[in-house]
Design a protein around this motif. Structure first.
Motif, mmCIF file in Angstrom:
data_model
loop_
_atom_site.group_PDB
_atom_site.id
_atom_site.type_symbol
_atom_site.label_atom_id
_atom_site.label_comp_id
_atom_site.label_asym_id
_atom_site.label_seq_id
_atom_site.Cartn_x
_atom_site.Cartn_y
_atom_site.Cartn_z
ATOM 1 N N LYS A 1 0.829 -1.209 0.000
ATOM 2 C CA LYS A 1 0.000 0.000 0.000
ATOM 3 C C LYS A 1 0.867 1.263 0.000
ATOM 4 O O LYS A 1 0.463 2.306 -0.528
ATOM 5 C CB LYS A 1 -0.941 0.008 1.208
ATOM 6 C CG LYS A 1 -2.061 -1.019 1.129
ATOM 7 C CD LYS A 1 -2.947 -0.751 -0.070
ATOM 8 C CE LYS A 1 -4.101 -1.735 -0.154
ATOM 9 N NZ LYS A 1 -4.937 -1.510 -1.366
ATOM 10 N N ILE A 2 2.042 1.168 0.593
ATOM 11 C CA ILE A 2 3.003 2.271 0.582
ATOM 12 C C ILE A 2 4.255 1.783 -0.127
ATOM 13 O O ILE A 2 4.789 0.709 0.193
ATOM 14 C CB ILE A 2 3.346 2.740 2.005
ATOM 15 C CG1 ILE A 2 2.089 3.284 2.707
ATOM 16 C CG2 ILE A 2 4.439 3.810 1.970
ATOM 17 C CD1 ILE A 2 2.309 3.660 4.165
ATOM 18 N N ASN A 3 4.724 2.558 -1.108
ATOM 19 C CA ASN A 3 5.857 2.128 -1.919
ATOM 20 C C ASN A 3 6.886 3.238 -2.083
ATOM 21 O O ASN A 3 6.529 4.382 -2.382
ATOM 22 C CB ASN A 3 5.373 1.697 -3.309
ATOM 23 C CG ASN A 3 4.407 0.534 -3.252
ATOM 24 O OD1 ASN A 3 4.796 -0.608 -3.109
ATOM 25 N ND2 ASN A 3 3.116 0.836 -3.365
ATOM 26 N N ASN B 1 6.478 -4.225 12.018
ATOM 27 C CA ASN B 1 5.328 -4.850 11.346
ATOM 28 C C ASN B 1 4.688 -3.939 10.305
ATOM 29 O O ASN B 1 3.472 -3.962 10.107
ATOM 30 C CB ASN B 1 4.272 -5.302 12.378
ATOM 31 C CG ASN B 1 4.801 -6.400 13.288
ATOM 32 O OD1 ASN B 1 5.432 -7.342 12.828
ATOM 33 N ND2 ASN B 1 4.555 -6.251 14.587
ATOM 34 N N ILE B 2 5.517 -3.135 9.655
ATOM 35 C CA ILE B 2 5.050 -2.291 8.553
ATOM 36 C C ILE B 2 5.755 -2.749 7.278
ATOM 37 O O ILE B 2 6.988 -2.745 7.210
ATOM 38 C CB ILE B 2 5.346 -0.803 8.807
ATOM 39 C CG1 ILE B 2 4.674 -0.334 10.098
ATOM 40 C CG2 ILE B 2 4.887 0.039 7.619
ATOM 41 C CD1 ILE B 2 5.052 1.088 10.496
ATOM 42 N N GLU B 3 4.967 -3.168 6.297
ATOM 43 C CA GLU B 3 5.532 -3.634 5.030
ATOM 44 C C GLU B 3 5.464 -2.519 3.982
ATOM 45 O O GLU B 3 4.431 -1.866 3.828
ATOM 46 C CB GLU B 3 4.757 -4.856 4.512
ATOM 47 C CG GLU B 3 4.832 -6.075 5.425
ATOM 48 C CD GLU B 3 6.123 -6.850 5.247
ATOM 49 O OE1 GLU B 3 6.894 -6.541 4.318
ATOM 50 O OE2 GLU B 3 6.363 -7.778 6.049
ATOM 51 N N VAL B 4 6.550 -2.315 3.281
ATOM 52 C CA VAL B 4 6.572 -1.342 2.185
ATOM 53 C C VAL B 4 7.128 -2.018 0.932
ATOM 54 O O VAL B 4 7.917 -2.959 1.012
ATOM 55 C CB VAL B 4 7.438 -0.106 2.523
ATOM 56 C CG1 VAL B 4 6.825 0.700 3.646
ATOM 57 C CG2 VAL B 4 8.869 -0.504 2.846
ATOM 58 N N ALA C 1 0.064 5.230 -1.153
ATOM 59 C CA ALA C 1 1.058 6.309 -1.183
ATOM 60 C C ALA C 1 2.300 5.873 -1.940
ATOM 61 O O ALA C 1 2.716 4.714 -1.886
ATOM 62 C CB ALA C 1 1.438 6.729 0.234
ATOM 63 N N LEU C 2 2.883 6.826 -2.647
ATOM 64 C CA LEU C 2 4.174 6.660 -3.304
ATOM 65 C C LEU C 2 5.141 7.657 -2.683
ATOM 66 O O LEU C 2 4.799 8.831 -2.499
ATOM 67 C CB LEU C 2 4.066 6.917 -4.811
ATOM 68 C CG LEU C 2 3.093 6.041 -5.605
ATOM 69 C CD1 LEU C 2 3.042 6.515 -7.060
ATOM 70 C CD2 LEU C 2 3.511 4.578 -5.541
ATOM 71 N N ILE C 3 6.335 7.194 -2.366
ATOM 72 C CA ILE C 3 7.360 8.052 -1.801
ATOM 73 C C ILE C 3 8.550 8.025 -2.743
ATOM 74 O O ILE C 3 9.232 7.000 -2.873
ATOM 75 C CB ILE C 3 7.789 7.579 -0.398
ATOM 76 C CG1 ILE C 3 6.572 7.487 0.530
ATOM 77 C CG2 ILE C 3 8.843 8.520 0.188
ATOM 78 C CD1 ILE C 3 6.884 6.823 1.872
ATOM 79 N N SER C 4 8.770 9.126 -3.451
ATOM 80 C CA SER C 4 9.934 9.187 -4.345
ATOM 81 C C SER C 4 11.149 9.595 -3.532
ATOM 82 O O SER C 4 11.072 10.475 -2.673
ATOM 83 C CB SER C 4 9.694 10.171 -5.497
ATOM 84 O OG SER C 4 9.597 11.497 -5.021
#
Length: 300
Positions: A181-183, A205-208, A233-236
């Motif tokens: 979900k967050i990358n 326990n948070i997967e990215v 969300a996308l984090i550049s």
């Protein structure tokens, strides 16, 4: 990565007598292998990068496949006019190889920080850009460069970078960790910071997910849009100013979507360019080190 570039270039030059390498009076020890094997095709132009770029254009006009080599600010900013007028508008087969992209030369001060280069090049016509994160990505970039006949910018780090991948690369958009979900979407060696952040987040326990975007290639825009449409969300993350580079490319790609992921752009802040220190210090100062990236994810 610099040594891998020369190894790839030497292998190609052994099969193609039209490959030339020009340098701006640096690269000693790195470029020696090419210079020793092909002395008639190696030209040290001296500390005259604008002349080097013009010479490269002239050689390309005579049918040669030319590579220029210098530190990023001298290879790009100092000769932007020659790159624009002599190479890009003539659509010539010249590859500008710049070392020290981002913050590796941070102890030398802002004169040696290559943090606006991608934005400069992206504004020019006919030119491709490659920002490899390790030797595997570099080999894939070189295969594309050697197979094309057009202007190219190859942005390298300073040297000594660890390998992120352990197998051959076949795309300019590489999944390092499966999509979540967050990358993170990274370019260049700062990818290592995202990988370390992912390890720290997993403990919590948070997967990215992590994607390595090696080129702001318009053909990848549709893939970016697809990822954006199905994620939160996308984090550049880039060792470059936060506009004009990879983050801007992602923003441009998803702007046409009615609904898209939240985009957080992480990069260099201009008000911190007067800081002097190691690459590690400057990454932390600009919030693109692993610990800062963890905080950004937790905030989301």
């Amino acid at each position: 990565m610099r040594n891998s570039f020369v190894d790839n270039l030497v292998a190609a030059a052994s099969c193609n007598k039209d490959i030339y390498l020009l340098c701006g009076d640096l690269g000693y020890g790195v470029l020696d292998k090419f210079a020793e094997q092909f002395p008639e095709r190696f030209i040290n132009v001296g500390i005259a990068e604008q002349n080097m770029t013009g010479m490269a254009a002239g050689l390309a006009m005579s049918g040669k496949k030319v590579f220029t080599y210098s530190i990023v600010n001298f290879a790009i900013a100092r000769c932007l006019e020659q790159i624009r007028n002599d190479i890009c508008y003539h659509n010539l087969d010249v590859t500008i190889v710049a070392v020290g992209g981002g913050l590796p030369y941070g102890t030398h001060g802002y004169t040696h920080l290559g943090v606006e280069d991608v934005s400069f090049i992206r504004s020019l016509p006919n030119i491709n850009t490659y920002i490899p994160a390790d030797r595997y990505e570099l080999k894939h970039a070189m295969a594309q460069i050697l197979g094309a006949n057009k202007p190219t910018y190859l942005r390298l780090a300073r040297g000594g970078e660890a390998d992120i991948h352990n197998t051959a690369i076949t795309s300019n958009l590489i999944a390092v960790l499966p999509e979540q979900k967050i990358n993170f979407i990274c370019s260049g060696t700062v990818l290592e910071e995202a990988c370390e952040a992912a390890k720290l987040l997993k403990v919590k326990n948070i997967e990215v997910g992590i994607l390595s975007l090696m080129s702001p290639d318009p053909q990848l825009a549709s893939s970016i849009r697809e990822i954006s449409a199905r994620t939160k969300a996308l984090i550049s993350v880039e060792e470059h100013i936060t506009y004009g580079g990879i983050g801007s490319f992602i923003a441009e790609s998803i702007s046409s979507l009615g609904k898209h992921a939240k985009l957080v752009r992480c990069g260099i802040e201009h008000n911190k360019l007067n800081h002097t220190g190691s690459q590690k210090f400057l990454r932390k100062a600009n919030n693109i080190d692993a610990a800062s990236l963890v905080k950004i994810v937790e905030y989301l």
